[in-house]
Design a protein around this motif. Structure first.
Motif, PDB file in Angstrom:
ATOM      1  N   CYS A  83      52.870  -1.522 -45.033  1.00 14.90           N
ATOM      2  CA  CYS A  83      51.853  -0.447 -45.084  1.00 14.90           C
ATOM      3  C   CYS A  83      51.662  -0.258 -43.699  1.00 14.90           C
ATOM      4  N   SER A  84      52.504  -0.313 -42.632  1.00 17.23           N
ATOM      5  CA  SER A  84      52.234  -0.374 -41.307  1.00 17.23           C
ATOM      6  C   SER A  84      52.306   1.068 -40.797  1.00 17.23           C
TER       7      SER A  84
ATOM      8  N   ASP B 264      52.652  -6.282 -44.290  1.00 16.19           N
ATOM      9  CA  ASP B 264      52.480  -5.800 -42.917  1.00 16.19           C
ATOM     10  C   ASP B 264      51.378  -4.594 -42.808  1.00 16.19           C
ATOM     11  N   LEU B 265      50.316  -4.936 -42.019  1.00 15.69           N
ATOM     12  CA  LEU B 265      49.201  -4.101 -42.149  1.00 15.69           C
ATOM     13  C   LEU B 265      48.965  -3.594 -40.540  1.00 15.69           C
TER      14      LEU B 265
ATOM     15  N   LEU C 238      52.385 -12.506 -42.494  1.00 13.13           N
ATOM     16  CA  LEU C 238      51.427 -11.614 -42.508  1.00 13.13           C
ATOM     17  C   LEU C 238      51.182 -11.203 -40.945  1.00 13.13           C
ATOM     18  N   ARG C 239      51.250  -9.759 -40.728  1.00 12.67           N
ATOM     19  CA  ARG C 239      51.403  -8.989 -39.543  1.00 12.67           C
ATOM     20  C   ARG C 239      50.019  -8.009 -39.820  1.00 12.67           C
ATOM     21  N   MET C 240      49.230  -8.192 -38.724  1.00 16.55           N
ATOM     22  CA  MET C 240      47.928  -7.312 -38.535  1.00 16.55           C
ATOM     23  C   MET C 240      47.855  -7.108 -37.001  1.00 16.55           C
ATOM     24  N   THR C 241      48.765  -6.552 -36.481  1.00 21.08           N
ATOM     25  CA  THR C 241      48.614  -6.146 -35.113  1.00 21.08           C
ATOM     26  C   THR C 241      48.248  -4.704 -35.065  1.00 21.08           C
TER      27      THR C 241
END
Length: 346
Positions: A112-113, A135-136, A158-161
């Motif tokens: 969902c990036s 991926d956010l 989990l990516r929230m960068t």
């Protein structure tokens, strides 16, 4: 002999008068159409996948739905229920509807990036038990609430960068993600992070913290010490202090021990004086209380002794006076009795 080979049909006399008619030979164009039809039927996706493929998305036979870069403002509808990978990156989607997303119970990959997501709730991923990659990044998230990722029991990465407004992550946000191995919260607006739930994750092996304006004080003491002790878990990058000014630019791992000393200082001169004064007050109060209790006990003992002596004296007085009266009364009664008996008269 004069018949043409291209005639639509041929008629021959057969024994018994039976007439046999042969169909015309198929042309080259008909054969090409037939082969094209068979080829399309063989390579086309199954109806289960193509029937529900959203507009401006591509669905293939590998259960992948690709909707990236389609300028979507809403979450795509009519997604195949068997979807295993969903890519909706590089759009303008502002919300992930839990009702539609949770129908995809077989989803394992969700990108969902680079959208406009502002909020993620606990119900958003309520039924995605198989999701392993999420991926956010590059959104507008503001905070991560309690148990936001709790239902994601299989989450590995989990990516929230790059969420400029993300300044708060609840301490229990990752409490149930025991399979989590990679967590990246780099380049957000985090000033502190409670690591109580992160320390308890048995599979965690990589954590990205760089690019945040960390406040290096007693609230982040545990984080700084953890970075120093478990340095191999942390990704390379500018994981440095932003505040206070005297620590700005220093790495979190380098200020951990300094914060340990500053946040747990020894007792000073006034602290010792305070404890002495408190001890004196307590000692004085105990001494006075013991003295008062001793006086009260002595007075009470004297009072009970005097009361006992008075009771004994009263008992002796009652015994002496009561005995004479009984004797006199008995003698009087004896004489009166003798005089009153009729048998004593002559």
């Amino acid at each position: 002999a004069g018949e043409s080979c291209s005639s639509p049909a041929r008629v021959h006399d057969a024994p018994g008068g039976i007439v046999m008619r042969f169909l015309p030979e198929p042309s080259a164009q008909s054969l090409r159409l037939l082969f094209l039809f068979l080829f399309v039927m063989g390579v086309a996706p199954s109806p289960a996948l193509t029937a529900g493929c959203p507009d401006r998305c591509v669905c293939d036979d590998q259960l992948v739905v690709q909707c990236a870069g389609q300028d979507l403002t809403l979450f795509p509808n009519d997604l195949p229920l068997a979807t295993r990978q969903l890519i909706i990156s590089n759009n303008r989607i502002g919300d992930l509807p839990a009702l539609q997303l949770n129908y995809l119970s077989d989803l394992v990959y969700l990108d969902c990036s680079n959208n406009s997501l502002t909020e993620i709730s606990e119900s958003t991923f309520g039924n995605l038990r198989k999701l392993a990659y999420l991926d956010l990044s590059f959104n507008t998230l503001l905070q991560i609430e309690d148990r936001t990722f709790g239902p994601l029991a299989s989450l590995v990465m989990l990516r929230m960068t790059d969420n400029p407004g993300l300044g708060e992550i609840h301490p229990d946000a990752f409490l149930e993600n025991i399979a989590l191995q990679v967590l990246d919260v780099s380049r957000n607006n985090l000033t502190s992070l409670n690591i109580s739930s992160l320390i308890a994750l048995p599979a965690l092996r990589s954590l990205g913290l760089s690019g945040n304006p960390w406040r290096c004080d007693c609230d982040t003491e545990d984080l700084c010490l953890w970075v120093k002790i478990e340095g191999f878990k942390f990704q390379e990058g500018q994981t440095v202090c932003y505040n206070p000014p005297e620590l700005a630019g220093q790495r979190l791992a380098d200020v951990g021990m300094q914060l340990r000393v500053d946040c747990h200082q020894g007792l000073g001169y006034w602290d010792y004086l305070f404890f002495i004064a408190i001890g004196f007050v307590i000692f004085s109060a105990g001494t006075v209380s013991a003295w008062v209790m001793g006086i009260l006990m002595v007075l009470y003992e004297r009072y009970t002794k005097r009361k006992s002596e008075e009771v004994d004296s009263d008992d002796e007085d009652q015994r002496g006076g009561g005995g004479g009266g009984v004797c006199g009364g008995g003698g009087g009664n004896q004489g009166n009795g003798d005089l009153s008996k009729p048998g004593m008269e002559v």
